[in-house]
Scaffold this motif. Structure first.
Motif, PDB file in Angstrom:
ATOM      1  N   TYR A   1      -9.164  36.821  42.053  1.00 42.51           N
ATOM      2  CA  TYR A   1      -8.613  35.841  42.993  1.00 42.51           C
ATOM      3  C   TYR A   1      -9.558  35.593  44.167  1.00 42.51           C
ATOM      4  O   TYR A   1     -10.353  36.457  44.538  1.00 42.51           O
ATOM      5  N   THR A   2      -9.421  34.396  44.752  1.00 43.36           N
ATOM      6  CA  THR A   2     -10.250  34.050  45.908  1.00 43.36           C
ATOM      7  C   THR A   2      -9.655  34.674  47.169  1.00 43.36           C
ATOM      8  O   THR A   2      -8.503  35.121  47.189  1.00 43.36           O
ATOM      9  N   GLN A   3     -10.454  34.626  48.234  1.00 46.10           N
ATOM     10  CA  GLN A   3      -9.975  35.146  49.512  1.00 46.10           C
ATOM     11  C   GLN A   3      -8.733  34.374  49.981  1.00 46.10           C
ATOM     12  O   GLN A   3      -7.784  34.958  50.491  1.00 46.10           O
ATOM     13  N   LEU A   4      -8.757  33.048  49.790  1.00 46.56           N
ATOM     14  CA  LEU A   4      -7.599  32.247  50.193  1.00 46.56           C
ATOM     15  C   LEU A   4      -6.350  32.680  49.434  1.00 46.56           C
ATOM     16  O   LEU A   4      -5.249  32.719  49.978  1.00 46.56           O
ATOM     17  N   GLU A   5      -6.522  33.014  48.160  1.00 44.46           N
ATOM     18  CA  GLU A   5      -5.362  33.408  47.355  1.00 44.46           C
ATOM     19  C   GLU A   5      -4.795  34.762  47.774  1.00 44.46           C
ATOM     20  O   GLU A   5      -3.584  34.948  47.800  1.00 44.46           O
ATOM     21  N   VAL A   6      -5.679  35.725  48.117  1.00 45.47           N
ATOM     22  CA  VAL A   6      -5.147  37.036  48.533  1.00 45.47           C
ATOM     23  C   VAL A   6      -4.668  37.010  49.980  1.00 45.47           C
ATOM     24  O   VAL A   6      -3.971  37.912  50.429  1.00 45.47           O
TER      25      VAL A   6
END
Lengths: 122, 289
Positions: free
Chosen positions: B167-172
Protein backbone atom coordinates in the motif's frame (compact mmCIF):
# COMPACT_ATOMS: atom_id res chain seq x y z
CA UNK A 1 -13.43 20.31 23.18
CA UNK A 2 -10.14 22.17 23.18
CA UNK A 3 -7.17 21.37 21.00
CA UNK A 4 -3.60 22.63 21.24
CA UNK A 5 -1.80 22.83 17.90
CA UNK A 6 1.99 23.00 17.90
CA UNK A 7 3.55 23.65 14.49
CA UNK A 8 6.19 26.15 13.41
CA UNK A 9 4.61 26.55 9.96
CA UNK A 10 2.07 29.34 9.87
CA UNK A 11 0.37 27.69 6.86
CA UNK A 12 0.08 24.30 8.59
CA UNK A 13 -1.27 25.91 11.78
CA UNK A 14 -3.86 27.67 9.69
CA UNK A 15 -4.90 24.42 7.94
CA UNK A 16 -5.19 22.50 11.21
CA UNK A 17 -7.08 25.34 12.91
CA UNK A 18 -9.48 25.46 9.94
CA UNK A 19 -10.23 21.72 10.05
CA UNK A 20 -10.61 21.53 13.82
CA UNK A 21 -12.67 24.73 14.12
CA UNK A 22 -15.07 23.34 11.57
CA UNK A 23 -15.25 20.10 13.54
CA UNK A 24 -16.33 22.09 16.60
CA UNK A 25 -13.08 22.40 18.51
CA UNK A 26 -11.77 25.45 20.33
CA UNK A 27 -8.25 25.65 18.99
CA UNK A 28 -5.11 27.25 20.41
CA UNK A 29 -2.25 27.34 17.88
CA UNK A 30 1.35 27.89 19.00
CA UNK A 31 4.61 27.93 17.04
CA UNK A 32 7.01 25.99 19.28
CA UNK A 33 7.34 23.53 22.16
CA UNK A 34 8.43 26.14 24.70
CA UNK A 35 5.33 28.21 24.04
CA UNK A 36 3.15 25.11 24.45
CA UNK A 37 4.76 24.18 27.77
CA UNK A 38 4.51 27.77 29.07
CA UNK A 39 0.82 27.80 28.18
CA UNK A 40 0.19 24.46 29.90
CA UNK A 41 1.74 25.83 33.10
CA UNK A 42 -1.44 27.77 33.70
CA UNK A 43 -4.03 26.07 31.47
CA UNK A 44 -4.34 22.30 31.19
CA UNK A 45 -7.86 22.20 29.93
CA UNK A 46 -7.07 20.46 26.62
CA UNK A 47 -8.37 17.14 25.29
CA UNK A 48 -6.19 16.99 22.18
CA UNK A 49 -2.73 18.09 21.09
CA UNK A 50 -1.43 17.93 17.51
CA UNK A 51 2.36 18.01 17.52
CA UNK A 52 4.70 18.60 14.60
CA UNK A 53 7.98 16.66 14.79
CA UNK A 54 10.39 19.24 13.45
CA UNK A 55 10.09 22.23 15.73
CA UNK A 56 12.77 24.85 16.44
CA UNK A 57 14.83 24.20 19.62
CA UNK A 58 12.93 21.44 21.46
CA UNK A 59 11.67 18.79 19.00
CA UNK A 60 8.11 17.52 18.79
CA UNK A 61 9.24 14.14 20.09
CA UNK A 62 10.87 15.76 23.13
CA UNK A 63 7.68 17.74 23.64
CA UNK A 64 5.61 14.53 23.64
CA UNK A 65 7.89 13.08 26.33
CA UNK A 66 7.58 16.32 28.35
CA UNK A 67 3.79 16.44 27.96
CA UNK A 68 3.45 12.90 29.27
CA UNK A 69 5.23 13.93 32.50
CA UNK A 70 2.86 16.80 33.27
CA UNK A 71 0.45 15.93 36.09
CA UNK A 72 -3.30 16.23 35.47
CA UNK A 73 -2.78 15.91 31.73
CA UNK A 74 -2.94 12.12 31.49
CA UNK A 75 -6.14 12.14 29.44
CA UNK A 76 -4.68 14.40 26.75
CA UNK A 77 -4.77 12.63 23.39
CA UNK A 78 -1.56 13.22 21.51
CA UNK A 79 -1.13 12.95 17.77
CA UNK A 80 2.04 13.61 15.80
CA UNK A 81 1.38 15.50 12.55
CA UNK A 82 4.56 15.29 10.58
CA UNK A 83 6.55 14.90 7.37
CA UNK A 84 8.55 12.12 9.06
CA UNK A 85 7.48 8.95 7.24
CA UNK A 86 9.95 6.31 8.45
CA UNK A 87 8.43 3.34 10.24
CA UNK A 88 11.02 3.72 13.00
CA UNK A 89 9.89 7.31 13.59
CA UNK A 90 6.28 6.17 14.03
CA UNK A 91 7.43 3.51 16.49
CA UNK A 92 9.56 6.04 18.37
CA UNK A 93 6.65 8.47 18.67
CA UNK A 94 4.27 5.80 20.00
CA UNK A 95 6.89 4.51 22.43
CA UNK A 96 7.40 8.08 23.67
CA UNK A 97 3.73 8.54 24.48
CA UNK A 98 1.99 9.64 21.28
CA UNK A 99 -1.41 7.98 20.72
CA UNK A 100 -1.64 8.50 16.98
CA UNK A 101 0.48 9.56 14.04
CA UNK A 102 -0.46 11.16 10.75
CA UNK A 103 1.99 11.72 7.92
CA UNK A 104 1.91 14.80 5.72
CA UNK A 105 0.42 15.20 3.20
CA UNK A 106 -3.07 14.45 4.47
CA UNK A 107 -6.54 15.80 3.84
CA UNK A 108 -9.32 16.82 6.16
CA UNK A 109 -11.03 13.45 5.96
CA UNK A 110 -7.85 11.59 6.94
CA UNK A 111 -7.31 13.86 9.93
CA UNK A 112 -10.89 13.44 11.13
CA UNK A 113 -10.61 9.65 10.72
CA UNK A 114 -7.55 9.71 12.96
CA UNK A 115 -9.48 11.68 15.58
CA UNK A 116 -12.19 9.00 15.48
CA UNK A 117 -9.48 6.43 16.21
CA UNK A 118 -8.63 8.47 19.30
CA UNK A 119 -12.23 8.13 20.47
CA UNK A 120 -13.10 11.71 19.59
CA UNK A 121 -16.52 12.21 18.01
CA UNK A 122 -16.32 14.49 15.00
CA UNK B 1 -16.20 11.74 -5.27
CA UNK B 2 -12.45 11.31 -5.31
CA UNK B 3 -10.19 14.02 -6.67
CA UNK B 4 -8.89 11.44 -9.15
CA UNK B 5 -12.43 11.04 -10.47
CA UNK B 6 -12.29 14.50 -12.00
CA UNK B 7 -11.66 14.08 -15.71
CA UNK B 8 -9.34 16.20 -17.76
CA UNK B 9 -11.34 18.39 -20.19
CA UNK B 10 -9.97 16.63 -23.26
CA UNK B 11 -11.30 13.28 -22.01
CA UNK B 12 -14.95 14.17 -22.65
CA UNK B 13 -17.07 11.44 -24.21
CA UNK B 14 -20.27 11.68 -26.23
CA UNK B 15 -23.69 10.72 -24.82
CA UNK B 16 -23.68 7.77 -27.23
CA UNK B 17 -20.33 6.53 -25.95
CA UNK B 18 -21.57 6.89 -22.36
CA UNK B 19 -24.71 4.98 -23.22
CA UNK B 20 -22.66 2.16 -24.79
CA UNK B 21 -20.53 1.84 -21.62
CA UNK B 22 -23.61 2.01 -19.45
CA UNK B 23 -25.20 -0.89 -21.31
CA UNK B 24 -21.97 -2.89 -21.29
CA UNK B 25 -21.48 -2.44 -17.54
CA UNK B 26 -25.13 -3.28 -16.84
CA UNK B 27 -24.96 -6.44 -18.94
CA UNK B 28 -21.68 -7.71 -17.51
CA UNK B 29 -21.99 -6.71 -13.84
CA UNK B 30 -25.61 -5.59 -13.21
CA UNK B 31 -24.18 -2.28 -12.03
CA UNK B 32 -26.40 0.65 -12.90
CA UNK B 33 -24.74 3.90 -14.00
CA UNK B 34 -27.10 6.82 -13.56
CA UNK B 35 -27.27 9.80 -15.90
CA UNK B 36 -24.56 12.26 -15.06
CA UNK B 37 -21.96 9.60 -14.23
CA UNK B 38 -19.94 10.51 -17.33
CA UNK B 39 -17.13 11.79 -15.09
CA UNK B 40 -16.94 8.37 -13.44
CA UNK B 41 -16.61 6.61 -16.78
CA UNK B 42 -13.92 8.98 -18.07
CA UNK B 43 -11.93 8.98 -14.82
CA UNK B 44 -12.03 5.20 -14.35
CA UNK B 45 -11.33 4.38 -18.01
CA UNK B 46 -8.64 7.07 -18.42
CA UNK B 47 -5.75 5.07 -16.90
CA UNK B 48 -6.79 1.91 -18.78
CA UNK B 49 -7.06 3.81 -22.09
CA UNK B 50 -3.56 5.27 -21.57
CA UNK B 51 -2.16 1.89 -20.63
CA UNK B 52 -3.60 0.36 -23.79
CA UNK B 53 -2.12 3.25 -25.82
CA UNK B 54 -5.35 4.86 -26.93
CA UNK B 55 -5.11 8.60 -27.42
CA UNK B 56 -8.29 9.29 -25.45
CA UNK B 57 -11.08 7.61 -23.52
CA UNK B 58 -13.38 8.33 -26.47
CA UNK B 59 -11.02 6.46 -28.83
CA UNK B 60 -10.87 3.56 -26.36
CA UNK B 61 -14.67 3.33 -26.17
CA UNK B 62 -14.90 3.57 -29.94
CA UNK B 63 -12.54 0.57 -30.19
CA UNK B 64 -14.65 -1.39 -27.69
CA UNK B 65 -17.77 -0.63 -29.72
CA UNK B 66 -16.22 -1.88 -32.94
CA UNK B 67 -14.84 -5.17 -31.60
CA UNK B 68 -16.54 -8.25 -30.20
CA UNK B 69 -16.63 -8.63 -26.42
CA UNK B 70 -13.26 -9.73 -25.09
CA UNK B 71 -10.57 -9.05 -22.52
CA UNK B 72 -10.56 -5.27 -22.99
CA UNK B 73 -14.29 -5.11 -22.39
CA UNK B 74 -13.85 -7.11 -19.18
CA UNK B 75 -11.06 -4.80 -18.03
CA UNK B 76 -13.24 -1.77 -18.77
CA UNK B 77 -16.14 -3.16 -16.75
CA UNK B 78 -13.81 -4.07 -13.87
CA UNK B 79 -12.27 -0.59 -13.87
CA UNK B 80 -15.69 1.04 -13.58
CA UNK B 81 -16.97 -1.42 -10.97
CA UNK B 82 -14.02 -0.80 -8.64
CA UNK B 83 -15.11 0.82 -5.39
CA UNK B 84 -13.24 3.10 -3.08
CA UNK B 85 -11.99 1.57 0.16
CA UNK B 86 -9.75 2.26 3.12
CA UNK B 87 -8.51 0.50 6.23
CA UNK B 88 -11.19 0.36 8.96
CA UNK B 89 -13.50 2.39 6.72
CA UNK B 90 -16.14 4.26 8.77
CA UNK B 91 -14.51 2.92 11.97
CA UNK B 92 -17.75 1.95 13.80
CA UNK B 93 -18.50 -1.32 11.92
CA UNK B 94 -14.96 -2.51 12.69
CA UNK B 95 -15.25 -1.47 16.34
CA UNK B 96 -18.49 -3.50 16.49
CA UNK B 97 -16.81 -6.50 14.84
CA UNK B 98 -13.85 -6.28 17.22
CA UNK B 99 -15.77 -5.71 20.45
CA UNK B 100 -19.08 -7.56 19.92
CA UNK B 101 -19.55 -9.65 16.80
CA UNK B 102 -16.25 -11.53 16.69
CA UNK B 103 -16.15 -12.28 20.46
CA UNK B 104 -19.74 -13.56 20.22
CA UNK B 105 -18.96 -15.73 17.19
CA UNK B 106 -15.80 -17.13 18.74
CA UNK B 107 -17.78 -18.03 21.86
CA UNK B 108 -20.58 -19.66 19.87
CA UNK B 109 -18.15 -21.60 17.71
CA UNK B 110 -15.91 -22.76 20.54
CA UNK B 111 -16.98 -26.38 20.02
CA UNK B 112 -16.79 -26.61 16.23
CA UNK B 113 -13.74 -24.29 16.21
CA UNK B 114 -14.70 -23.10 12.74
CA UNK B 115 -15.21 -19.50 11.72
CA UNK B 116 -16.21 -18.36 8.27
CA UNK B 117 -16.04 -14.78 6.97
CA UNK B 118 -16.58 -13.53 3.42
CA UNK B 119 -15.74 -9.99 2.36
CA UNK B 120 -17.65 -9.96 -0.90
CA UNK B 121 -16.48 -6.74 -2.59
CA UNK B 122 -13.04 -6.22 -1.14
CA UNK B 123 -11.54 -3.91 -3.78
CA UNK B 124 -7.80 -3.53 -3.00
CA UNK B 125 -8.12 -5.52 0.22
CA UNK B 126 -8.15 -3.00 3.04
CA UNK B 127 -11.44 -4.35 4.41
CA UNK B 128 -10.44 -8.02 4.85
CA UNK B 129 -6.93 -7.00 5.92
CA UNK B 130 -8.45 -4.78 8.64
CA UNK B 131 -10.31 -7.84 9.94
CA UNK B 132 -7.14 -9.92 9.67
CA UNK B 133 -5.31 -7.37 11.86
CA UNK B 134 -8.14 -7.46 14.43
CA UNK B 135 -7.96 -11.27 14.49
CA UNK B 136 -4.19 -11.23 14.99
CA UNK B 137 -4.41 -8.52 17.64
CA UNK B 138 -7.40 -9.66 19.69
CA UNK B 139 -7.98 -13.33 18.96
CA UNK B 140 -4.69 -15.12 19.48
CA UNK B 141 -6.74 -18.01 20.90
CA UNK B 142 -7.86 -19.03 17.39
CA UNK B 143 -4.67 -21.04 16.89
CA UNK B 144 -5.72 -24.45 15.61
CA UNK B 145 -9.16 -23.25 14.42
CA UNK B 146 -10.46 -23.89 10.95
CA UNK B 147 -10.62 -20.28 9.71
CA UNK B 148 -12.37 -19.94 6.38
CA UNK B 149 -11.58 -16.35 5.51
CA UNK B 150 -12.41 -15.35 1.96
CA UNK B 151 -12.43 -12.06 0.09
CA UNK B 152 -13.52 -11.41 -3.46
CA UNK B 153 -13.93 -8.64 -5.97
CA UNK B 154 -15.18 -8.29 -9.52
CA UNK B 155 -11.77 -6.93 -10.54
CA UNK B 156 -8.88 -9.35 -10.85
CA UNK B 157 -6.51 -6.41 -10.69
CA UNK B 158 -7.93 -5.54 -7.30
CA UNK B 159 -7.73 -9.08 -5.94
CA UNK B 160 -4.12 -9.22 -7.17
CA UNK B 161 -3.40 -5.99 -5.29
CA UNK B 162 -5.19 -7.26 -2.20
CA UNK B 163 -3.18 -10.49 -2.27
CA UNK B 164 0.04 -8.52 -2.65
CA UNK B 165 -0.75 -6.40 0.44
CA UNK B 166 1.38 -3.47 -0.71
CA UNK B 167 0.00 0.00 0.00
CA UNK B 168 0.97 3.62 -0.56
CA UNK B 169 1.63 6.10 2.22
CA UNK B 170 -1.70 7.79 1.47
CA UNK B 171 -3.48 4.46 1.87
CA UNK B 172 -1.90 3.61 5.24
CA UNK B 173 -2.52 7.18 6.39
CA UNK B 174 -6.28 6.67 6.07
CA UNK B 175 -8.08 5.05 8.98
CA UNK B 176 -5.28 2.68 10.00
CA UNK B 177 -4.37 3.01 13.70
CA UNK B 178 -0.67 3.89 14.04
CA UNK B 179 -0.05 1.02 16.51
CA UNK B 180 -1.28 -1.40 13.79
CA UNK B 181 0.97 0.25 11.19
CA UNK B 182 3.98 -0.33 13.42
CA UNK B 183 2.98 -3.85 14.36
CA UNK B 184 1.75 -5.29 11.08
CA UNK B 185 3.59 -3.46 8.28
CA UNK B 186 7.10 -3.34 6.88
CA UNK B 187 8.37 -0.36 4.95
CA UNK B 188 9.73 -0.99 1.47
CA UNK B 189 11.07 2.23 -0.05
CA UNK B 190 7.93 4.26 -0.74
CA UNK B 191 5.40 1.52 -0.02
CA UNK B 192 4.08 -0.32 3.02
CA UNK B 193 3.87 -4.11 2.96
CA UNK B 194 1.42 -5.96 5.20
CA UNK B 195 3.24 -8.68 7.10
CA UNK B 196 2.98 -12.08 5.45
CA UNK B 197 1.23 -13.86 8.34
CA UNK B 198 -1.55 -11.23 8.22
CA UNK B 199 -1.92 -10.79 4.47
CA UNK B 200 -2.20 -14.56 3.98
CA UNK B 201 -5.08 -14.98 6.43
CA UNK B 202 -7.68 -14.22 3.76
CA UNK B 203 -7.93 -16.10 0.47
CA UNK B 204 -8.60 -13.72 -2.42
CA UNK B 205 -10.56 -14.71 -5.50
CA UNK B 206 -12.46 -13.24 -8.42
CA UNK B 207 -16.24 -13.01 -8.07
CA UNK B 208 -18.73 -11.09 -10.13
CA UNK B 209 -21.71 -10.92 -7.75
CA UNK B 210 -24.11 -10.85 -10.70
CA UNK B 211 -22.93 -14.34 -11.69
CA UNK B 212 -23.31 -17.60 -9.71
CA UNK B 213 -21.33 -17.43 -6.45
CA UNK B 214 -18.45 -19.76 -5.83
CA UNK B 215 -18.82 -19.50 -2.03
CA UNK B 216 -21.28 -22.21 -1.07
CA UNK B 217 -20.37 -23.13 2.50
CA UNK B 218 -22.37 -21.44 5.29
CA UNK B 219 -20.91 -18.10 6.33
CA UNK B 220 -20.81 -16.64 9.84
CA UNK B 221 -20.06 -13.05 8.85
CA UNK B 222 -20.76 -11.72 5.37
CA UNK B 223 -19.52 -8.25 4.51
CA UNK B 224 -21.15 -6.64 1.50
CA UNK B 225 -20.51 -2.94 1.77
CA UNK B 226 -21.34 -0.36 -0.87
CA UNK B 227 -22.42 -2.93 -3.43
CA UNK B 228 -26.22 -2.91 -3.33
CA UNK B 229 -26.34 0.82 -4.04
CA UNK B 230 -24.97 0.14 -7.54
CA UNK B 231 -27.59 -2.49 -8.38
CA UNK B 232 -31.21 -2.04 -9.43
CA UNK B 233 -33.96 -3.26 -7.10
CA UNK B 234 -34.31 -6.67 -8.77
CA UNK B 235 -30.60 -7.39 -8.47
CA UNK B 236 -30.54 -6.16 -4.84
CA UNK B 237 -33.39 -8.55 -4.07
CA UNK B 238 -31.57 -11.41 -5.81
CA UNK B 239 -28.30 -10.72 -3.96
CA UNK B 240 -30.06 -10.57 -0.59
CA UNK B 241 -31.92 -13.79 -1.38
CA UNK B 242 -28.59 -15.50 -2.02
CA UNK B 243 -27.15 -13.99 1.16
CA UNK B 244 -30.02 -15.52 3.15
CA UNK B 245 -29.19 -18.89 1.67
CA UNK B 246 -25.56 -18.57 2.67
CA UNK B 247 -25.66 -17.01 6.15
CA UNK B 248 -25.80 -19.30 9.15
CA UNK B 249 -28.96 -18.77 11.25
CA UNK B 250 -26.96 -16.81 13.83
CA UNK B 251 -24.66 -15.19 11.25
CA UNK B 252 -24.37 -11.50 10.54
CA UNK B 253 -24.54 -9.45 7.36
CA UNK B 254 -22.82 -6.07 7.22
CA UNK B 255 -23.89 -3.58 4.54
CA UNK B 256 -22.56 -0.11 3.69
CA UNK B 257 -23.72 2.76 5.90
CA UNK B 258 -26.09 4.03 3.18
CA UNK B 259 -27.57 0.60 2.49
CA UNK B 260 -30.40 -1.40 4.03
CA UNK B 261 -32.46 -4.54 3.46
CA UNK B 262 -35.60 -2.54 4.27
CA UNK B 263 -38.22 -2.57 1.50
CA UNK B 264 -36.06 -4.99 -0.51
CA UNK B 265 -36.07 -8.18 1.52
CA UNK B 266 -38.35 -8.46 4.56
CA UNK B 267 -36.73 -11.62 5.84
CA UNK B 268 -33.85 -9.81 7.51
CA UNK B 269 -33.84 -8.28 10.98
CA UNK B 270 -31.92 -5.08 11.61
CA UNK B 271 -29.53 -5.51 14.56
CA UNK B 272 -27.82 -2.39 15.93
CA UNK B 273 -24.41 -3.29 17.40
CA UNK B 274 -22.54 -0.46 19.09
CA UNK B 275 -22.73 2.39 16.62
CA UNK B 276 -23.04 0.12 13.59
CA UNK B 277 -25.93 -1.82 12.09
CA UNK B 278 -25.81 -5.49 11.13
CA UNK B 279 -28.52 -7.75 9.70
CA UNK B 280 -29.55 -11.28 10.60
CA UNK B 281 -31.93 -13.62 8.85
CA UNK B 282 -35.24 -13.44 10.70
CA UNK B 283 -35.89 -16.87 12.30
CA UNK B 284 -38.97 -18.67 11.08
CA UNK B 285 -41.73 -19.14 13.66
CA UNK B 286 -40.75 -21.76 16.18
CA UNK B 287 -37.06 -21.56 15.28
CA UNK B 288 -34.41 -20.10 17.52
CA UNK B 289 -30.92 -18.94 16.69
Amino acid sequence: MRALIIDDSRAMRSILVGILDEAGFDTVPVADAEEALALLDSDRNFELALVDWNLPAMSGLELVVALRKIPNLEDLRLMMVTTETELERVREALDSGADEYIMKPFDKEMLLEKLTLLGIDV
Amino acid sequence: MRASDLPAPQSAISPLAFDYIRRLVRKESSIVLDDGKTYLVTSRLGPLARECRFESVAAFISHLQSTSTGKLHTLAVEAIATTETSFFRDHHPFAALRDEILPEMVRRRSTSRTLSIWSAACSSGQEPHSIAMILRDRFANLEGWNLQLAASDISRRMTDRAREGLYTQLEVNRGLPAPYLVRFFEQTEDRWLLREDVRKLFRFFHQNLAEPWSVVAPVDILILRNVLIYFDVDMRREVLRRVRGLLRPDGYLLLGSAETTLNIDDLFTRVPVGRAVFYQVTPKKGQER
